[in-house]
Design an enzyme around this catalytic site. Structure first.
Site, short mmCIF file in Angstrom:
data_model
loop_
_atom_site.label_atom_id
_atom_site.label_comp_id
_atom_site.label_asym_id
_atom_site.label_seq_id
_atom_site.Cartn_x
_atom_site.Cartn_y
_atom_site.Cartn_z
N ASN A 71 71.44 101.21 36.09
CA ASN A 71 70.56 102.32 35.70
C ASN A 71 69.10 101.98 35.99
OD1 ASN A 71 72.69 103.85 34.43
ND2 ASN A 71 72.72 102.25 32.86
N SER A 77 63.24 95.62 21.55
CA SER A 77 62.87 96.33 22.78
C SER A 77 61.72 97.30 22.53
CB SER A 77 64.09 97.11 23.28
OG SER A 77 63.70 98.07 24.25
N ASP A 95 79.27 83.91 23.64
CA ASP A 95 79.24 85.11 24.45
C ASP A 95 80.68 85.60 24.64
OD1 ASP A 95 76.83 86.01 26.89
OD2 ASP A 95 78.75 87.05 26.61
N LYS A 145 68.40 99.01 17.77
CA LYS A 145 67.34 97.99 17.77
C LYS A 145 66.43 98.21 16.56
CE LYS A 145 68.34 95.77 21.58
NZ LYS A 145 68.82 94.38 21.58
N ASN A 152 79.45 91.67 29.16
CA ASN A 152 78.38 92.08 30.09
C ASN A 152 77.80 90.88 30.81
OD1 ASN A 152 77.90 94.81 30.28
ND2 ASN A 152 76.86 94.93 28.31
N ASP A 162 83.21 86.74 20.11
CA ASP A 162 82.56 88.00 19.78
C ASP A 162 81.80 87.77 18.47
OD1 ASP A 162 83.62 91.45 19.81
OD2 ASP A 162 81.89 90.51 18.82
N TYR A 207 71.14 103.61 21.34
CA TYR A 207 70.83 102.20 21.67
C TYR A 207 69.51 101.81 21.01
CZ TYR A 207 68.54 98.49 24.21
OH TYR A 207 67.82 97.37 24.52
N GLY A 224 64.81 112.21 29.48
CA GLY A 224 64.51 111.15 28.50
C GLY A 224 63.42 110.21 28.94
C1 WQD Z 1 61.93 102.49 34.99
C2 WQD Z 1 61.34 103.64 35.79
C3 WQD Z 1 62.73 105.57 35.90
C4 WQD Z 1 65.91 103.91 38.31
C5 WQD Z 1 64.79 100.76 30.26
C6 WQD Z 1 65.97 101.04 29.35
C7 WQD Z 1 66.56 99.82 28.91
C8 WQD Z 1 65.54 98.86 28.40
C9 WQD Z 1 64.47 98.62 29.46
C10 WQD Z 1 66.23 97.17 26.92
C11 WQD Z 1 61.60 104.98 35.11
C12 WQD Z 1 62.51 104.97 37.28
C13 WQD Z 1 64.76 104.06 37.55
C14 WQD Z 1 66.03 104.54 39.57
C15 WQD Z 1 63.84 105.47 39.27
N1 WQD Z 1 66.19 97.68 28.15
N2 WQD Z 1 63.75 104.83 38.05
N3 WQD Z 1 64.99 105.31 40.00
O1 WQD Z 1 63.44 103.68 31.79
O2 WQD Z 1 61.74 101.92 31.13
O3 WQD Z 1 64.07 101.89 30.30
O4 WQD Z 1 63.89 99.80 29.72
O5 WQD Z 1 65.81 97.71 25.95
O6 WQD Z 1 67.18 99.21 30.05
O7 WQD Z 1 65.49 101.74 28.23
O8 WQD Z 1 63.53 101.32 32.71
O9 WQD Z 1 64.27 100.51 34.92
O10 WQD Z 1 65.56 102.40 33.80
O11 WQD Z 1 63.29 102.83 34.73
O12 WQD Z 1 62.91 106.18 39.70
O13 WQD Z 1 67.08 104.43 40.29
O14 WQD Z 1 61.97 103.70 37.05
O15 WQD Z 1 62.65 106.98 35.97
O16 WQD Z 1 60.47 105.77 35.30
P1 WQD Z 1 63.12 102.27 31.49
P2 WQD Z 1 64.26 101.74 34.07
#
Ligand code: WQD
Length: 338
Positions: A197, A124, A31, A152, A35, A58, A148, A293
């Site tokens: 996020n 994913s 690792d 994958k 992150n 890395d 991203y 998105g």
């Molecule tokens: C889930 C739902 C948001 C935050 C992620 C990413 C990526 C992937 C896992 C690996 C959505 C809502 C979110 C907030 C909210 N990882 N939300 N308020 O969007 O399915 O995608 O999936 O691949 O991390 O692609 O997961 O947890 O970001 O969001 O309302 O503060 O929660 O709109 O509907 P998501 P998420």
């Protein structure tokens, strides 16, 4: 068997280390801690009561990977290492393609040189994009909505092509849905860098007062309560899925894509309700605009994982919320200074 985990100090990697150690495998981690933090591996050792060999490296660094394989001679690899922030990948696509693809190509060339012919890849559900059918099976059309996601998708293709060319190679592509929760010990969990996020880290920040309130991105989707539906899976269930995938890869060759999800979709408001019920802690929230998105609903068809790997999820949504909160309470600053 000795398993190399690239990115093994991360959220899913550290939980998979625990399950592998407890299943009797030897574990070595590579690792670069971009992150993640080495402290996670110290805690893995405390939980499992066994040592983890670790290398700060890395995976793009061919010389470092060569030294690691020469020293450790792993029997199989679980490839977690990679950049994974959807939004950042849109801003910096070249960095994502360079890092995620280069690391995989370097890893595969090193594995070939040292006769290591089993790999489980951390893919994913994002490769499905907006699915045409729900629950989504592995045979669904693929299509991504971020660099991203495309990394994958491309890595899956690289592995599929390599497995077709090298009959000794065994590849399992694990397509994660939405991993949440933490190990019940409260010692390891999700430790996002910077501003999270994902939904669950923001629920935890709102519940703990680190954020004034959670913003719910959109309440007017075509779903039962208007908020987006996702397939949330406990990270310990997900980790156990990797142990099943390693067992499968040890006995088969070829390339298989497998969903790791519960098969049940929950909305954002369902998560808030479950969190409040299972922890007794309120989550202050406001309804906000949709997040660009986002897709209205996605959840897994989990039947192939059961049939091929003999794996199914065991933990409930309440377990996910309760365990996530227990880690947050014990580690308000993650693995950082108290
Ligand atoms: C889930 C739902 C948001 C935050 C992620 C990413 C990526 C992937 C896992 C690996 C959505 C809502 C979110 C907030 C909210 N990882 N939300 N308020 O969007 O399915 O995608 O999936 O691949 O991390 O692609 O997961 O947890 O970001 O969001 O309302 O503060 O929660 O709109 O509907 P998501 P998420």
């Amino acid at each position: 068997m000795k398993i190399l985990l690239t990115g093994g100090a991360g959220f899913i990697g550290s939980h998979t280390c625990v399950e592998l150690l407890e299943a009797g495998y030897d574990v070595v981690v590579a690792d670069n801690y971009v992150n993640s933090q080495p402290e996670a591996l110290r805690r893995v050792e405390a939980i499992a009561g066994r040592k983890v060999a670790s290398y700060e490296a890395d995976v793009c660094d061919a010389a470092a990977m060569d030294r690691l394989f020469a020293a450790e001679k792993p029997d199989a690899v679980i490839h977690f290492a990679g950049l994974k922030a959807v939004g950042e990948s849109v801003e910096k696509p070249l960095m994502y393609y360079r890092n995620n693809l280069d690391s995989t190509l370097t890893l595969l060339e090193t594995m070939k040189k040292y006769g290591c012919s089993r790999i489980v890849f951390s893919s994913s559900a994002t490769v499905y994009g907006q699915p045409e059918v729900l629950p989504v099976p592995e045979t669904a059309r693929l299509g991504c909505s971020s660099p991203y996601g495309w990394t994958k998708y491309m890595i899956e293709q690289i592995l599929r092509d390599q497995a077709a060319a090298d009959k000794e190679l065994s590849v399992v592509l694990l397509r994660y849905f939405n991993p949440v929760g933490a190990h019940p010990s409260g010692l390891i969990g999700e430790n996002p860098n910077g501003r999270p996020n994902n939904l669950m880290p923001n629920v935890l920040n709102a519940a703990s007062g680190r954020m004034k309130e959670l913003k719910v991105f959109g309440g007017d989707y075509d779903t039962p309560d208007g908020t987006c539906v996702r397939d949330y899976i406990h990270v310990v269930d997900l980790a156990k899925g990797h142990v099943c995938a390693i067992r499968y890869a040890a006995e088969h060759t070829g390339c298989e894509a497998v969903n790791l999800g519960t098969g049940v979709g929950y909305s954002v408001l369902d998560i808030i309700k479950s969190f409040e019920k299972s922890t007794g802690v309120k989550v202050p929230y406001v309804m906000a605009d949709r997040r660009p998105g986002d897709i209205p609903a996605v959840y897994a068809d989990p039947r192939k994982a059961a049939a091929l790997l003999g794996w199914h999820t065991e933990k409930s949504l309440d377990d996910m919320c309760r365990d996530a909160w227990a880690f947050k309470e014990k580690n308000p600053n993650g693995y950082g200074a108290e």
